[in-house]
Every structure is written in C-alpha cells, then in structure tokens.
Design an enzyme around this catalytic site. Sequence first.
Site, PDB file in Angstrom:
ATOM      1  N   GLU A 192       0.696  -1.291  -0.161  1.00 48.33           N
ATOM      2  CA  GLU A 192      -0.050   0.070  -0.047  1.00 48.33           C
ATOM      3  C   GLU A 192       0.690   1.130   0.098  1.00 48.33           C
ATOM      4  O   GLU A 192       0.481   2.317  -0.607  1.00 48.33           O
ATOM      5  CB  GLU A 192      -0.934  -0.063   1.301  1.00 48.33           C
ATOM      6  CG  GLU A 192      -2.058  -0.825   0.960  1.00 48.33           C
ATOM      7  CD  GLU A 192      -1.841  -2.482   1.178  1.00 48.33           C
ATOM      8  OE1 GLU A 192      -0.798  -2.826   1.809  1.00 48.33           O
ATOM      9  OE2 GLU A 192      -2.718  -3.185   1.016  1.00 48.33           O
ATOM     10  N   HIS A 221     -12.154  -5.136   8.641  1.00 50.25           N
ATOM     11  CA  HIS A 221     -12.718  -4.948   7.316  1.00 50.25           C
ATOM     12  C   HIS A 221     -13.943  -4.018   7.311  1.00 50.25           C
ATOM     13  O   HIS A 221     -15.000  -4.396   6.471  1.00 50.25           O
ATOM     14  CB  HIS A 221     -13.148  -6.499   6.539  1.00 50.25           C
ATOM     15  CG  HIS A 221     -11.975  -7.113   6.518  1.00 50.25           C
ATOM     16  ND1 HIS A 221     -11.149  -7.722   7.288  1.00 50.25           N
ATOM     17  CD2 HIS A 221     -11.329  -7.464   5.303  1.00 50.25           C
ATOM     18  CE1 HIS A 221     -10.270  -8.542   6.856  1.00 50.25           C
ATOM     19  NE2 HIS A 221     -10.333  -8.359   5.641  1.00 50.25           N
TER      20      HIS A 221
HETATM   21  C1  LIG Z   1      -1.832  -4.900   4.291  1.00 54.75           C
HETATM   22  C2  LIG Z   1      -3.067  -5.818   3.446  1.00 54.75           C
HETATM   23  N1  LIG Z   1      -3.395  -5.273   2.162  1.00 54.75           N
HETATM   24  C3  LIG Z   1      -4.291  -6.130   1.765  1.00 54.75           C
HETATM   25  C4  LIG Z   1      -4.982  -7.111   2.228  1.00 54.75           C
HETATM   26  C5  LIG Z   1      -6.236  -8.088   1.771  1.00 54.75           C
HETATM   27  N2  LIG Z   1      -5.734  -9.280   1.476  1.00 54.75           N
HETATM   28  C6  LIG Z   1      -6.197 -10.358   2.415  1.00 54.75           C
HETATM   29  S1  LIG Z   1      -5.635 -11.825   2.031  1.00 54.75           S
HETATM   30  C7  LIG Z   1      -4.696 -11.020   0.756  1.00 54.75           C
HETATM   31  C8  LIG Z   1      -4.125 -12.241  -0.146  1.00 54.75           C
HETATM   32  C9  LIG Z   1      -2.831 -12.866   0.448  1.00 54.75           C
HETATM   33  O1  LIG Z   1      -1.870 -13.363  -0.349  1.00 54.75           O
HETATM   34  P1  LIG Z   1      -0.925 -14.408   0.245  1.00 54.75           P
HETATM   35  O2  LIG Z   1       0.059 -13.496   1.332  1.00 54.75           O
HETATM   36  O3  LIG Z   1      -0.214 -14.934  -0.729  1.00 54.75           O
HETATM   37  O4  LIG Z   1      -1.456 -15.447   1.320  1.00 54.75           O
HETATM   38  P2  LIG Z   1      -2.678 -16.703   0.871  1.00 54.75           P
HETATM   39  O5  LIG Z   1      -4.104 -15.942   0.938  1.00 54.75           O
HETATM   40  O6  LIG Z   1      -2.344 -17.036  -0.629  1.00 54.75           O
HETATM   41  O7  LIG Z   1      -2.311 -17.602   1.789  1.00 54.75           O
HETATM   42  C10 LIG Z   1      -4.921  -9.688   0.521  1.00 54.75           C
HETATM   43  C11 LIG Z   1      -4.411  -9.009  -0.604  1.00 54.75           C
HETATM   44  C12 LIG Z   1      -4.560  -7.463   3.680  1.00 54.75           C
HETATM   45  N3  LIG Z   1      -5.269  -8.314   4.338  1.00 54.75           N
HETATM   46  N4  LIG Z   1      -3.652  -6.453   4.286  1.00 54.75           N
END
Ligand SMILES: Cc1ncc(C[n+]2csc(CCOP(=O)(O)OP(=O)(O)O)c2C)c(N)n1
Lengths: 321, 321, 348, 348
Positions: free
Chosen positions: B58, B125
């Site tokens: 971000e 959220h």
């Molecule tokens: C700082 C932040 N930005 C955006 C999000 C929204 N978000 C939640 S899970 C996710 C994807 C996470 O991907 P990854 O780290 O690869 O974990 P996975 O879901 O694949 O286990 C996002 C973008 C968040 N939780 N925190």
Amino acid sequence: MSITYLDAIREAQARALAEDSRVFLYGQDIAVFGGAFKATKGLAERFPGRVIDSPISEDAMVGMAVGAAIEGARPILEMQFADFSMPGFNQIVNQAATLHWRTRVPCPITIRLPCGGTSGSGPFHSQMVEALYAHYPGLVVMTPATVEDVYSMLLAAVAIDDPVIFCEHKYLYYHLKADCLPTTAEEVGKARIARPGRDLTIVAYSAMLHEALAAAKELSLEGWEIEVVDLRTVKPLDTDTVVASVARTGRLLCVGESWPWGGVTAEVIARVSTEAFNLLDAPPQRLNAKDTPVPYHPTLWATHRPTARSISNATRKLLRL
Amino acid sequence: MSITYLDAIREAQARALAEDSRVFLYGQDIAVFGGAFKATKGLAERFPGRVIDSPISEDAMVGMAVGAAIEGARPILEMQFADFSMPGFNQIVNQAATLHWRTRVPCPITIRLPCGGTSGSGPFHSQMVEALYAHYPGLVVMTPATVEDVYSMLLAAVAIDDPVIFCEHKYLYYHLKADCLPTTAEEVGKARIARPGRDLTIVAYSAMLHEALAAAKELSLEGWEIEVVDLRTVKPLDTDTVVASVARTGRLLCVGESWPWGGVTAEVIARVSTEAFNLLDAPPQRLNAKDTPVPYHPTLWATHRPTARSISNATRKLLRL
Amino acid sequence: MVQTLSGPAMTAQTPSLRDAYIKAFRWMLLARTLDEKFASLYRMGKIHGGVFLGRGQEALSVSVGLALRKGDVFAPLIRDTAGRLAFGQPLLDFVRTYLGSSLGPMRARDGNVHHGRPREGLLPMISHLGAMISVVNGVLLARRLKGLTGMVGAACIGDGATSTGSFHEALNQAAVEKLPLVLVIANNQYAYSTPNERQFACKSLLDRAAGYGVEGFELDGTDLRQCLPGLLEAAARARSGAGPSLVVASLLRLCGHGEHDDAGYVAAALKHSPLGKDCLKVAETFLLDQGWTDDAHLAAWRAEAAEQVEEATARVQREPGPDPYKENWCALASRHLGEGYSQTVEDL
Amino acid sequence: MVQTLSGPAMTAQTPSLRDAYIKAFRWMLLARTLDEKFASLYRMGKIHGGVFLGRGQEALSVSVGLALRKGDVFAPLIRDTAGRLAFGQPLLDFVRTYLGSSLGPMRARDGNVHHGRPREGLLPMISHLGAMISVVNGVLLARRLKGLTGMVGAACIGDGATSTGSFHEALNQAAVEKLPLVLVIANNQYAYSTPNERQFACKSLLDRAAGYGVEGFELDGTDLRQCLPGLLEAAARARSGAGPSLVVASLLRLCGHGEHDDAGYVAAALKHSPLGKDCLKVAETFLLDQGWTDDAHLAAWRAEAAEQVEEATARVQREPGPDPYKENWCALASRHLGEGYSQTVEDL
Ligand SMILES: Cc1ncc(C[n+]2csc(CCOP(=O)(O)OP(=O)(O)O)c2C)c(N)n1
Ligand SMILES: Cc1ncc(C[n+]2csc(CCOP(=O)(O)OP(=O)(O)O)c2C)c(N)n1
Ligand SMILES: [Mg+2]
Ligand SMILES: [Mg+2]
C-alpha cells in the site's frame, strides 16, 4: 537546580527503568547516542541492555513493542519525530489499540512522540498528531504542557495497562524549566485549571497552554480575568472540568496547534455544545493552526499556528460577543 | 434496468478510462480478476494495459500514484479495504497531500476506499476512515451516499487536481439501486437536502444517510417533519447548507458511523455551534459508533453503529429538549 | 497447549519417526475435516462473513505447529488450522470464533480466522498482512530480556505478504537482533487472484534470505516428508541460538481465496503440476507405503476426526451469542480511562 | 536542467574521458564549496533549522547526476548537492531554500534539503526515508503508459533507509514492473549515530539485489573512477530496458548527521580506513596524476566555485522572505475546494 521539560522526560525514563524491571526503551539512536534530542542520554550506560537502538523501521518498532507487552514487558518507544510515527500508524491503531479489546490481554506500551512546531522545522518535523490517535479507539493520548506533568504523566503512561500516545512538545524541550521534579502527580485523565478566572475560559494543551497563559496575562492588564484550562490528556478528555469552567465563565475559546478539521478544538466544542449548551453566553470559538502543512520559514510558521497575540485578539472579540 | 452503487463505481471508472487517456487504475487483484468487490470487472479487457495489478504494497501503491500524477497521469487507486489504507497512510498524508502546497505541482490522484461496516466483517474490514484523512490538509474527502452521487462524484474526483479520498460504503454496494446512471451532477463540495423538513435537522453522510432517512420516515408517521442533510463531501464541509437547514429547524442531530472523538459529528457540531449558535433552539446532538473496534458478530455490530432505530430515538429526545 | 513431540528426538529411530508422521497426518486430517465443516456451514449460510481454508497447506502448517513446543510463540495466518491444532489450540476455539460464540477466545468481537491465545504464545492475527512478524519478534526480545533462552517464534505468511513493508522491517529486525524467528512462507502461487509474477521478480523467494543475513530453507510444501524435517531443523537451529531463518515452501492453494471465490483464475497447468498435489493424499500414500497404517486405521481416524468436529459444532451451536447489553463498549484495559463517549441524547 | 554528458560517449576515448572526469570533479568541488558555505552560515546563526552536508559523498552523488539526462527522473536525498548540480539544478535553488527566500522553488514553505523541480524530473524529497522511491516508479510507469522509452529514474538513499518498509515495497514494485530504476544506496556506515551492524545483518547490502530479482552493482564510493563508470553502466542498463538495479557504494560520512552533530560516535578505525578517504581529494589526486589538470587550474576552479557560491548567497540575501499576508493558506490546487477554515473569531 533547574530542570527542563526534556530533562524531566529523561528523568522519568530513568526512574521507570530503575523501579520496574519490565521497562525497556526502543528507538532510533537512543542507546549510546542518547537520542536525537538527548531524551535518553546516559540511560544505556546506567541500564545496560535495556536501551536498545532500532533500525529505521517504525512499523516493526511498534510491532516489537506490542509483542514485548504481550510477554509482560512495558516498553517505551521513542519515535524520532512524531511525524515519523506515520509509517508505524497501522501497527499503532490496528495492532496495539485493538489487542486488549480483542483478547483481554493488556498492551502497556508508551509511544513517545516529539511533536509540534519549532521555528525552521518545516512540514515533516513539526506535526501535531494527537487528533489522529485520539480518533481510534483503544489509545490514551497525553499532551503534557509542563515540566511537572511531562515527568509524572510519563511515569503514569508506563504504569497504564494500555497503549499511551505520549505527545511531547519539542518547543517546550529547552524553553520550559522548573526548579525541581514533582513529588506528587495529578490524576491521569483530569484537566487542570492552569489559571483561574471568571470572564472567559480558554481551553488549551501542550505548547498552546503557554500561549494561552501569556494571552490571559496580557488581558489581565485590560481588566479581564481569563480562566485557562490545561487539558493534559486529550483522550480521555475531561469534559467535566471544561464544563465546570464554562459554568463559571459562560464563554469558551478552545485553542489547538493542530489542524482544524476534527482536532481537539472540534471535539471540545462539540462536547461543550452538546452537554452544556445552556451554560454558554456566547458562541464557543476555536483557534487552530491553518489548514496547510506546517511551513518552514519562521515568519510563515508564526502565522500558521496560534500565538499569544492571536489568542488575545480572539479572546477580546469573543468577550464582546 | 437497475444499477447498483457498485455498478455505478465500475461505470464511472469505465467512463473515466474511456474519456481521458491519462486515467489508469492500480490496485490489488483489479485487473483480470476485477477486484475483490468486482468494481473493476471487465475493465482490464476493455482498456488493455491501463488496469494494473499491484503487489500487496500500500505504501508503494500510493507513491506510485503520486509519481504518475507528477507525470500528468490521473491514477485511480483501489485499496482492497479502507482498513488496508493504513500501511499507505504516510504516503497519502505526507507525500500526496503536501505535493501541491510545497511545489505548485498538482497531485490528481483518486484513492478508492471500500469503507464501513457490513455484518460479520469485524475490526479490520469495517472501518470508517474519513475523519483521519479530513484532518490532514491537502486532501478532498468524499463520502457518497447514493448511486447517482457515487457515479458523478467519482468522475468529479478524477477530474479534481488534488488527491481525493473516495470513501465508498460497502454496505451500499449491492443494497442500493437506481434505475439509471445520472446525466447531471450536483456541485462538488456542496451538501444536499435529502429530505426537506422543518422540525429538526439530521446531518448524515455515506450509509448513515439511509438510516437517517428511515428514521425521518418513521418520525413522519408521528407527525414530525425531519430535514435530512447529506453532506456528500466531508472535506470541504458545506457548513452553509447545514447552517441554512438549522436556521429553518433550530435543532441539529449529527450522525456518523465512525468513532466519536474528532469525527465528522464533532466537526459539524463545532462549526454550527461557533457559526450559528443563535440559530439553535436546543443543544446540538451527535450519534456515533461506539468507541471500540468494529465488532464481528452481527448483534454486536448492530449495536455498535447508529441505526434508524437509535437515530429516531435520539431524534425524539432532541425534539423534546 | 501441550506439545510433546520435539525436534531432536525424531531424527534417527524409526518407531518415533512413525509416530511423528502419524501424529502429523492425524492433525492434518482433523484440520481438513474442520475446514470442510466450515465450508459446509458457509454454504448453508450459517457463518457471518467469510471462510478461509488451509486446503493443500496442511503438511506445511502442521509441521510448523509440531516443530514448536509449549513456551514457544506462534503467529499463524489464515490457512493454519493444522498448525494451530498441532500447536495445541483447542478445536473449540475455531468453531466458537467462526460461529460467534460468546464463549470463544475472541468473545464474538472478532471472527473467522482472527483468534488466538496470546498468553499461551498463540498470537491472534490482525488482518493486515505482515503485521504479526514483528509482534513475534517482540515476544522473543522480551523473553531474552528476562534471560530466557531456548525458545522459538514462528510466523506464517503467504507469497503475497512478502510484498508488505511490514514483512521486510520485521525480518530485518529479527536478523539485527538475532532472534530465534522462523519465518515460514507458504508460496501457494497466488495472493488472492494475483500470481507470483505480479508479486515479485526474484527467481525464488529463498533468494531473499541472504539479503537479510538469515538462513534459508526451501521445501516442497506438498510433501510432509520434506516439511516436517525441514521445520524441525529450522526450529532446532533457532532454538540453539543461531538466529532467524526463512522457510520457503512451494505448493498450491487447493481452494478459493475464501469460500466465496471459485478460483477460476488458477492456471490449469499449475493444478496438474506437482505443485497441485494434495499434501493430505501424498502423506496418506506415504504412510500406507511405509506400512505405517492401513485402510482400516485410516477409516477410523477419519471417523474420529469427523466425530470431534461434529461434536464441537453441535456444542457450540447451543452456546450463547454475545449480548450487546452486557458489552462494556470500552476498548481500554484501564476502564476508568474509558470515555464511553458514543454520546447521544439516547444516553442522556 | 540540461545535462549534456552521456553514458555511451565516455567509454573509450581519452579526451572525452578527461572532460568527463573534469566535469565531475568541478561539480564535486562546487558542491563541497556550497555545502561549506551552508555550514558556515549555520554557525553564524543565519539558517533556520538544520543543515545537512554531502561531505565525502560527492563522487557517488555526482556520478548519479551525470549518468542521468534531461528527461530522466531523479530523487536525491539529503547528501546530494553534487548530484543535483550535475543533474542541472540551479545553484540558486539550494541557497534560496536554505535561506528561506520566497523566490525559491519551495517559496520558503519548505526548507534546507527539501527542494526540487518535479516538472523537470527532480523530485522534492519528503523527510520520510524511503518514501521517494515509489514516486520515481510512478513517474516511470506513467511515461511507459504514454509510450515513452529510453528514460531512467534514479533514487538515492542511505544505509539506514534500507530498513524502511517503503524501500522494500518500492524496489519490489520496480522489479515487478521492470521499471528503469537505478536505486543508489550510499552506505556511509551510519544512519545518524546507528552503525551498520544495528541496521542490517546481511554481509553486504548488495546481497539484497538477488532477492528482488534486480541487478546489483558494488562500488567504492570514495573513488570517482569507480562511481562514474558504475553509474553510467547502471543507467545505460536501465535505459536499454533491462530493468532495475541496486547500486551499493561504500564510503564514510565525513561530517555530522547534520551540522549540529559532532559525530563523536564514528569509530576512529573507520576514519582511518580506506572508507574514510575524502573522495574529493582522491579525485583531485587522480586528475593530477593523469596530468589532466595542474595546481593552477585547480586553484582557478576553486576560485570560480567560491565566487559562484558567494555571488548566489549575496544575491539571495537581498531577496525577500515570504509574506504571511500574501499566503493563501490553502493546501489544495483546487482553490474553490479549500476550506480556509482556521476558524477563529479573528476572522469574523
Ligand atoms: C496490508 C494488507 N493489504 C491487503 C490485504 C487484503 N488481502 C487479504 S488476503 C490477501 C492475499 C494474501 O495473499 P498471500 O499472502 O499469498 O496469502 P494466501 O491467501 O495465498 O495464503 C489480500 C490482498 C490485507 N489483508 N492486508
Ligand atoms: C521514516 C523515517 N524515520 C526516521 C527518520 C529520521 N531520520 C532522518 S535521517 C536519519 C538517518 C538516515 O540514515 P541513512 O539512511 O543511513 O542516511 P544518511 O543520513 O547516513 O545519509 C533518520 C533516522 C526519517 N527521516 N524517516
Ligand atoms: Mg498466496
Ligand atoms: Mg547512512
């Protein structure tokens, strides 16, 4: 002996370290160097291993403090300037501030923020950030204005079982002096009548207290008795003391060095208007910094923030309303 | 045909992309996937190369947008949730918001923030963040409450030469529908009388507008004529329209879904009290979310934020004051 | 939160090795069963908000949980049902949090995967990715300040979370302080819909380790036979005082980002590649091949897992939800400093 | 902001090589002279706030400025007087900003090292370390979207700034987008008072490059003969479309963090090590050794630099400061959306 506001901050930390083995200090350049403002000078030597230099990682600094608090420690963080707490903002408001509410585990961390304007410091070394932190639930926000308060409130902050945003005003670091450290402390969360009066109430905090007191003094030469309330802590905000003062004076001017929108002056006036509307003999008024970044040049800076002069002008007008 | 609030957001972005080659979109999962809420669905195909997936960064997302704006682009950022704008907070308030004031170079970026509570979303959220951004100088903060506004204001946001914090309310995404997209737009920065009345003014914005309107409707059955003002934009705040309404009704209740300390309700009440004190026939009142994180469980959530029911109760009491 | 299995014990002798793998497998099975129950409750509309599964990541997750001991620190993320169970978190915690029971560890204030027991070393994640790592550091630092040694802190994150500033600051912080942190990256190829190539440009996330001056471990995340010894080694290394390490495991998320997501964006080629193997199936085959179990045992274990899950669900469904009128609506531990200021004429 | 010297031209032939080094040296000299003037004005109490020098970092900084062309993007930091001058920033900008002239690029709203000309590709730093890198990325991305190619963006940071989340997110972002970013780290061994070993644990910051999938260049920052070709190569690489690179130069800050700081914490051993060499002296010796200059020329250049600095200072000292009553006190470009709401009875 003469003790500055800055000395008092250092002494409070020394005492917290001496009296409570759970306390440690974490921040940039705070160990051997003693901090950008020397607020931790000598402490690394006196308390080996408990005054720790951090990398330039404000987010991780706050996370580290929260983890340590979970483990029972009572860390004091120093941000080099309040302005640089913004990269750590997320961890403060979403991690530290929510921990107890979510889990019942307290989060006793103190975040020291060197706040506020000094001449020639510019947009990124001058900010007042109390309103930002006060808006989020789960934080206590202190804004000490005197040598006595900065000492006793910092000790209180460390003792409190919640994250405390400790807004020190840099302008007061060297300017403000007392004869000695206080041996008693006023109650946390309570405002204080810094100067009694009966014609009008000025509510102020942090460095603005001194501008307000200077204005009150000036106005006393004109025969006005201005009451000055020092909020001390802006969250919780001691509405009772403010309302009681307004009950005496009927007139309220609230002064803040931060930006107008949603700042302390908005909150104070909203509370007094909603809770003590009928005590007001005239519209409550507010005086804030201008709604721009804090300017670098001294003449711009002096116009940007409220001063004794603009406060006394505003007070005179309000007295005539 | 029926257009939801969310459709309108997508259509506004499609139109901005179609009409202005300087516009591009940047955000997590917004390209082929179309975004967590599908607010950009189909746009990557329609506008190849101009709808760009970002890493989960971000801070860098905002920095990227500022740089692009310096180069003359007009980026629209999507934060996946408003709550996740906090790691980008520093770049928003210190980089984007200060650029024009410091250098005269405008910073026309739009930051779309899916805000506010929906049932079962919990502390991270659900946040309302308008007050945080409104406090800092240099930002325009929009809080559209209708399908028409979310469409025309998003287009306006892209056209404005300043960073615009565009607070979309997730609760309205699917709930709110209109027959068609608007062909005209109300002026930016002006509030709107959403329902005329004469007994009391309720000032609201974003999802709370609809709770306020429901309360007003309920109270009309009891014979009260409640005027409801939709702020539309909380910074700038259209004090004139609010004051004009209070001039008609003499009574003010301000409702916000965000936390009380320093929120929109504080600012509105502070302004009305300072500028239109004598128009008030009773103390102005405010209704906010409770001062805790937003709870996950639906029954807690329903109590945490103001609702039509709590608004009508508050209104009844204020009518009797 | 008792965790008896420990690293050094299971290197050589077959009997304990067998026990260890069976134990791991059974936690994996329980995690899968529990996750599936949540998915089913979600489809029935019985869950408020989203549901997030660890399907396909159980081998890695369980290995983290098993490599830790009582007294260690663990910051799981959204796909760590297996690791949490293995670390000792009661099954009821999960069910209560998803179903919003007021008896749950978060008292229905927080939901779904946002739960933990900080007093027992299990940190409750906030949603902001990357934010928990430095909190683990803090626990470890505070323990060191108390003179404690021999503990480990593990934090789990995804490939996407490696792009956060928080990840970087925290891993660097751990390296500078030489903390016993094991940072486990489950590279499941996607962050929500975003594939690796839009998330980073290094050949492997393992290439990051040297840049922090930490040890790196690369694992096939679909294979318990790599995950378990790998995590035990990383934890043992940390425990011995050798500093932090970065564990990078490759696998595929065998579900949507959440249960609302059909994951249509996952490349077919990936699904059919070795990454797409189901670690539970792989582990099962391994146990059978070794002769460490048979179909009868497997069936019994499955039945037992199902029963535990059903029992917990049935129990929690009878538990009370939260009562808003009993809430104190104060975010502070210091109640006397709370404002309770939602201020309204209602309260007058 | 014209910058004629360009990379490819100076690889082979000695005459242009000589010219290039002389040009670099003279910018370095001018930067040093200007910095020293600010230090002297500071000691005389003529400057509001702090003063930050690039002493000891001129060889590296000038090389960045010279590797860039008109149309490129540059985000200098606090020790980049040399690079800024070489990139084409007028000397008056510096003096006006330090002395708070209302004719300066920041109109006395911002001060000391916080100045730039965004329209001409020179980004004005905010104080928050690491924050400018992604802004460079943004300029580069926007240009690419316009179909422009062949440009380079350079950002300078210190060793300390590598610990910020912003640094990480931005470098990763540049790598994912394959932007022509040259990220230059001046490892001057300290971040304010904090030595490298409290800032990171990797052997060399160069070890970070692989973790981002970017090219790495390691340079002796005290030696113009390494810095200039090194930066030219990194810039040429970026310009050709080969993606970002990380340039790590080692040197020592030959001054306090700011002029208020006596830097008593700098280890004596470091000062006497090769890192402690003064790059200006090294370059001078090199020019003399090559026979590319002589004492008479050096003296003339020094005199000319001093004269330029004195002239600018004298001029700026006669310029008006800002007039608070002429300020519009509106942070927005859209004046009609400004609130002007410092609200006070004063304004009634
Ligand atoms: C700082 C932040 N930005 C955006 C999000 C929204 N978000 C939640 S899970 C996710 C994807 C996470 O991907 P990854 O780290 O690869 O974990 P996975 O879901 O694949 O286990 C996002 C973008 C968040 N939780 N925190
Ligand atoms: C985010 C942030 N945190 C803290 C500071 C305060 N600060 C200013 S300069 C500095 C040291 C920078 O060190 P380094 O990056 O090595 O650059 P150098 O001064 O050595 O050139 C610090 C901590 C800041 N500017 N930004
Ligand atoms: Mg992933
Ligand atoms: Mg440095």
